[in-house]
Design a protein around this motif. Structure first.
Motif, PDB file in Angstrom:
ATOM      1  N   UNK A   2       0.824  -1.208   0.000  1.00  0.00           N
ATOM      2  CA  UNK A   2       0.000   0.000   0.000  1.00  0.00           C
ATOM      3  C   UNK A   2       0.865   1.268   0.000  1.00  0.00           C
ATOM      4  N   UNK A  25       1.069   3.936  -3.113  1.00  0.00           N
ATOM      5  CA  UNK A  25       0.643   5.340  -3.023  1.00  0.00           C
ATOM      6  C   UNK A  25       1.802   6.318  -3.181  1.00  0.00           C
ATOM      7  N   UNK A  46      -8.891   9.775   3.807  1.00  0.00           N
ATOM      8  CA  UNK A  46      -7.974   9.177   2.841  1.00  0.00           C
ATOM      9  C   UNK A  46      -7.488   7.782   3.231  1.00  0.00           C
ATOM     10  N   UNK A  47      -6.976   7.640   4.427  1.00  0.00           N
ATOM     11  CA  UNK A  47      -6.368   6.365   4.773  1.00  0.00           C
ATOM     12  C   UNK A  47      -7.394   5.232   4.734  1.00  0.00           C
ATOM     13  N   UNK A  84      -7.852   4.454   1.129  1.00  0.00           N
ATOM     14  CA  UNK A  84      -6.680   3.806   0.527  1.00  0.00           C
ATOM     15  C   UNK A  84      -6.593   2.338   0.947  1.00  0.00           C
TER      16      UNK A  84
END
Lengths: 505, 97, 487
Positions: C307, C311, C419-420, C423
């Motif tokens: 991850x 990103x 966001x996290x 993601x």
């Protein structure tokens, strides 16, 4: 060969040269024309060079080849694989707001690295005995990289502050550019000038660019004094200005040092009108180029045979030509250097040899006569740009060859030959033709002269009588003859014949 | 983590309203914290060359030939011209430098 | 009798070629269907009805004249709004490009047109492909046809939702970290991310160039394969495409029974998923076993680092790709007159949405001076290592099986601006992008409350055929064509 300036500070100058590969047909990443100079604004563009969304760069094979030829001329190493990087910065002339270039920090990416080139050095006058011992200067090349040119920004009004907007033309955007970065191996502005002159010539020999085109070869400079911080000067429009900007920068830095002010590491722009360098941006900003590998261009495998294959197609370089001229043709080093220092002169010389193979004689005619003429015209300000030209004189290589041949084979008097050569240059007529004409015109056979005298005496019979009391009559008759023949007869012979004719009657 | 969000905005040429700075700054920090996972990874025992990445390779021979595109007249095709915005006499209008 | 819009594309195309119906009639029906349904789903950003009708008439004419019209004869195809179609707006669902009309066709679009396909419109998405829910769009969120209060998945939400809601039979999406597979899973359609380098990216507006590929979405594998064959292939306009023969087959079940594929089951991922997702995945394992595949548990040790690696690379590339949007040459209304350039650029670029801004800032940060080694280089190293792990796995297995998404579709707004959390939803899909592999999301069933669940299969680079074979098996095993949302 580091020289110390009068203040005792070591001067180090490095260059960043940009050479457009003008002899390519198309741009670096698209099939728009490489020659953008004849297009109306933004006409020579396509989705790729305008950076339209979704377009991808398509690397020009020949551009890689041309760049590698430059590397070879600079004795650089060429890796087996090359890659491209993005240099990210915003500017309105940059369609993608990043430039595709090469970058060696994270891997060996550039087409050339770690080279060195000797420059032949300017030939001094013949009387300068030191000329032959003159040391060749060596400049180390850090890297050679292939990249794209940005577009151009102009203004309607000269003073930028007056303008409410700028005008952008992207015709130049994406044109192939080769950047050559030298180590700071120059120790004087003069050395820089000599080097630049030679490099431009070298590019011409390589056939990759036409240096006479405005903006085809550009140069940034970095200057440091006494081991201090490096200052970069950009925005220099011509080579003449390069020297001036260096002189200015040296003075500026010296003044700072004298006042105990630190020289900052920065980029300055050369203001051509005011003849000063102006602070542009600090190094700190510049370090934020956020380089990273261009993901749209694969790593290019040149392969092991690439270098030898391109090298085989490499034209003869000036240094090789020099060797051939001195070793094979036995031309003096001085003359040979003058010849090779301008490819067009050297090519002219080569062409002349095809008509008459006497290298020494021909080289002397070119260097001593032809170039003197050209320099005279130069001083009158007829030619400019980075390269001087033969174009304005309608001289053909065959003309030089003919004069040389006349002198060597027909033992034509050198002074007369020089006159003939001058006439030939001015009129464009071949020297042989001029000689022929002269010979036809020279009335030296007595019979012809006697006929003219008789004709005069027949029309003015009283002269015979008068001549018996007046010795001036002879001179009078001679004057008439000269008038008649427009001075083509030999006066001594004519005098003798007039006397004889008068006496015989 | 010394992330100066304003400096970053200047670098990326992004205007972010003052009232949103704190929020976006918080998000940036949050994600960067996730990125720190990379620090736990050690490449010890692995030999990785810089050229041994996933980057594609292409032989020089397969690059584009230096041939200009056929002119519109000769190809018989009409290439739609991109309409650039804000032009003057063919130039693209730009801001002051 | 079922309406034409419900039928698979290959069936209708056959009827058009046999002149049972005309392409024009079919397109007219499709247009009516879109008009009726899309106000609810919001899957289109712009429509090309006039152009589509004109094209359909041209096709009918050709058919009458006996001219071969190609593999996609008369079939309407929706195109994600980050893939260029000449003459149509190409907004990427961003205000930055609200007025941008593409002057050229993406290579995939030209190929579809050459094969008789009809471009019906552009499809909604997360702005520039950055999102997992299709909520970050200047056109408003795409709604899940199974429940309009739920997300459709992203970023190719419009591409999946339009196909799932029986508006169009085929669409193109793009997949940078799961952007085809995630919405395919959430909407119960079949979507494939082709091997990196097998489909041209020319005309695809880049988000993260080294990760993304264009791919098709359909309701059945029998519709997916023809269009995949059409769009695959080396392209002189994209130097990252690979020269190869791309000729995917739809094999018969009898033929497939003899193949006995070895399937590695990524159990850790199944266990980490929501219970209904896990249960459904196990059911798929069983079905493959029933059809002669050999299954075995396995794992990808380095997945934990994927991850962060993903990103870092995606935001780095994005920050650079999105630099070109400065509203000078194209973009939206507005003039630079009177502006100093720095302020013009900053102000123009403030039109990006918040998530895009966040990713640009992140990307600028990880590439900035002194951080390249810590982030980008490290991420690329891990990427190479992950690829190596896959190489080892594919020495042993033909296919890897895992869920497409760890969760079921969730409510609109539930994870927005987090966001996290968003993601983290990508962990199963990003692997194939990091390693340049091919992966497919296949409808696997519905949850108790009736939400779609997808199963993901990953194969080695250029092994699309194995995924297609497995999809044929799974489609046979359960017949997912019957899972149609009521709308």
């Amino acid at each position: 060969m580091i020289s110390k300036m009068k203040t005792g500070q070591v001067l180090k100058i490095g260059l960043e040269l940009h050479c457009q590969l003008t002899n390519l047909q198309t741009k670096l990443f698209c099939d728009c024309l490489s020659n953008y100079r004849n297009s109306s604004p933004n006409e020579n563009t396509c989705p790729i060079c305008l950076g339209l969304p979704g377009t991808l760069p398509l690397l020009n094979k020949k551009a890689v080849e041309f760049a590698s030829m430059i590397c070879m001329a600079f004795n650089c190493n060429i890796p087996e694989k090359i890659s491209f990087y993005r240099k990210n910065y915003f500017y309105p002339d940059l369609p993608k707001n990043y430039q595709i270039t090469q970058y060696n920090s994270y891997e060996l990416s550039s087409i050339g690295y770690e080279g060195a080139i000797e420059f032949v050095g300017e030939s001094k006058s013949k009387t300068d005995t030191s000329a032959d011992d003159q040391e060749r200067s060596k400049v180390r090349i850090a890297r050679v990289q292939l990249e794209e040119d940005p577009g151009k920004i102009t203004y309607e009004e000269d003073k930028s502050a007056v303008n409410n907007y700028s005008l952008i033309d992207y015709n130049r955007a994406g044109v192939s550019l080769v950047e050559i970065v030298t180590e700071p191996d120059f120790s004087s502005p003069l050395a820089v000038r000599t080097f630049l002159k030679e490099i431009v010539n070298l590019f011409e020999y390589l056939g990759v660019t036409d240096p006479s085109l405005e903006g085809s070869v550009r140069c940034d400079v970095n200057v440091s004094l006494g081991g201090g911080k490096k200052v970069e000067i950009k925005n220099i429009s011509s080579f003449k200005e390069v020297e001036k900007s260096i002189y200015y920068e040296i003075t500026r830095q010296k003044t700072l040092i004298m006042h105990d002010i630190d020289v900052k590491s920065e980029t300055r722009h050369w203001d051509e009108k005011r003849k000063v360098t102006v602070a542009a941006r600090s190094k700190e900003e510049e370090e934020e180029y956020r380089y990273f590998p261009e993901p749209d261009i694969p790593r290019i495998i040149l392969g092991s045979k690439f270098v030898s294959r391109v090298r085989a197609t490499l034209p003869e370089l000036p240094i090789e030509r020099l060797k051939r001229y001195t070793d094979v043709y036995k031309i003096s080093d001085h003359t040979a250097k003058i010849l090779i220092n301008d490819k067009r002169i050297s090519d002219f010389f080569e062409e002349s040899l095809r008509y008459y193979k006497s290298p020494i004689e021909i080289s002397n005619w070119i260097v001593n006569e032809l170039l003197t003429k050209i320099n005279e015209k130069d001083r009158q300000g007829i030619s400019d740009h980075n390269v001087r030209g033969l174009d304005f004189l309608s001289v053909l290589p065959s003309q030089v060859a003919e004069v040389a041949k006349l002198v060597e084979e027909k033992s034509l008097n050198r002074n007369i030959a020089r006159d003939i050569f001058d006439k030939s240059i001015e009129s464009g007529t071949s020297p042989l033709k001029i000689i022929e004409n002269l010979e036809i015109e020279k009335i030296s056979d007595e019979a012809s002269i006697i006929k003219i005298i008789q004709d005069i005496l027949n029309s003015q019979p009283q002269l015979i009588e008068q001549s018996k009391n007046n010795p001036n009559v002879i001179n009078y008759v001679l004057g008439l003859i000269m008038k008649e023949t427009r001075g083509r007869v030999n006066p001594q012979i004519a005098m003798k014949l007039i006397k004889e004719s008068l006496e015989a009657n | 983590m010394g992330t100066d969000i304003k400096k970053l905005c200047a670098l990326a040429k992004l205007e972010i309203p003052e009232q949103n700075i704190a929020e976006i700054s918080g998000k940036v920090k949050e994600v960067l914290l996730m990125f720190d996972k990379l620090d736990e990874f050690t490449t010890e025992g692995f030999e990785i060359k810089s050229t041994e990445d996933l980057k594609f390779e292409r032989a020089f021979e397969n690059l584009r030939d230096d041939r200009p595109r056929p002119t519109l007249e000769s190809s018989g095709k009409t290439r739609p011209k991109l309409k650039l915005k804000n032009t003057k006499d063919g130039y693209v209008l730009g801001p002051r430098i | 009798m079922r309406s034409l819009y419900e039928l698979p594309a290959f069936v209708v195309s056959r009827k058009i070629q046999d002149q049972e119906i005309s392409a024009e009639e079919y397109i007219s029906i499709i247009i009516e269907r879109i008009k009726e349904v899309d106000s609810k789903v919001n899957s289109f950003t712009s429509l090309n009805f006039e152009g589509a009708l004109t094209m359909s008439r041209a096709i009918d004419k050709k058919i009458k004249e006996g001219i071969n019209t190609g593999l996609l004869t008369g079939i309407p195809v929706g195109i994600k709004d980050n893939i260029s179609v000449q003459g149509l707006k190409n907004t990427c669902a961003s205000r930055m490009l609200s007025e941008y009309v593409s002057p050229y066709d993406a290579t995939v679009v030209s190929k579809i047109k050459e094969q008789g396909g009809i471009i019906i419109g552009k499809l909604n998405m997360d702005e520039f492909g950055m999102g997992t829910t299709s909520e970050y769009s200047s056109f408003g969120p795409v709604r899940n046809p199974w429940d309009l209060e739920y997300v459709a998945g992203g970023s190719s939400g419009g591409s999946a939702a339009s196909v799932a809601s029986l508006q169009i039979p085929l669409s193109l999406g793009s997949d940078t970290g799961g952007s085809i597979r995630c919405p395919s899973s959430f909407c119960s359609v079949i979507g494939i991310k082709p091997t990196y380098g097998s489909v041209s990216r020319s005309g695809l507006i880049s988000y993260s160039n080294s990760l993304e590929q264009i791919g098709p979405i359909a309701r059945t594998i029998y519709d997916l394969v023809p269009i995949l064959n059409v769009i695959s292939g080396e392209d002189p306009k994209d130097n990252t495409t690979v020269h190869k023969k791309y000729d995917y087959q739809l094999n018969t079940i009898d033929n497939l029974l003899t193949k006995k594929y070895k399937v590695g089951v990524l159990n850790e991922f199944i266990d980490d998923s929501e219970i209904e997702v896990a249960r459904t995945s196990q059911k798929k394992v069983k079905q493959l076993e029933d059809y002669g595949c050999e299954l075995e548990d396995t794992r990808i040790p380095l997945a934990d680092y994927a991850l962060a690696s993903y990103y870092v690379i995606a935001t780095a590339e994005a920050s650079s790709n999105l630099s070109r949007y400065d509203n000078l040459r194209y973009g939206y209304e507005g003039s630079p007159e009177g502006y100093e350039w720095n302020s013009y650029f900053s102000e123009s670029r403030s039109k990006f949405g918040d998530e895009v801004k966040l990713r640009i800032l992140l990307g600028s940060y990880v590439l900035s001076a002194g951080y390249f080694g810590k982030y980008y280089a490290k991420a690329q190293t891990i990427r190479s290592m992950i690829k190596r792990e896959f190489d080892i796995l594919f020495n042993k297995y033909d296919i890897l099986l895992l869920p497409t998404m760890p969760v079921l579709p969730f409510k609109l707004g539930e994870k927005i601006s987090q966001p996290i959390e968003q993601y983290n939803l990508d962990v199963y899909t990003i692997l194939a992008n990091l390693a340049g592999l091919t992966a497919i999301s296949i409808p696997a069933g519905l949850s108790e409350k009736g939400f779609p669940i997808g199963v993901q299969l990953i194969a080695n680079a250029f092994d699309e055929q194995k995924l297609i074979d497995a999809a044929v098996i799974l489609e046979r095993a359960e017949g997912f064509e019957k899972w149609i949302p009521r709308i």
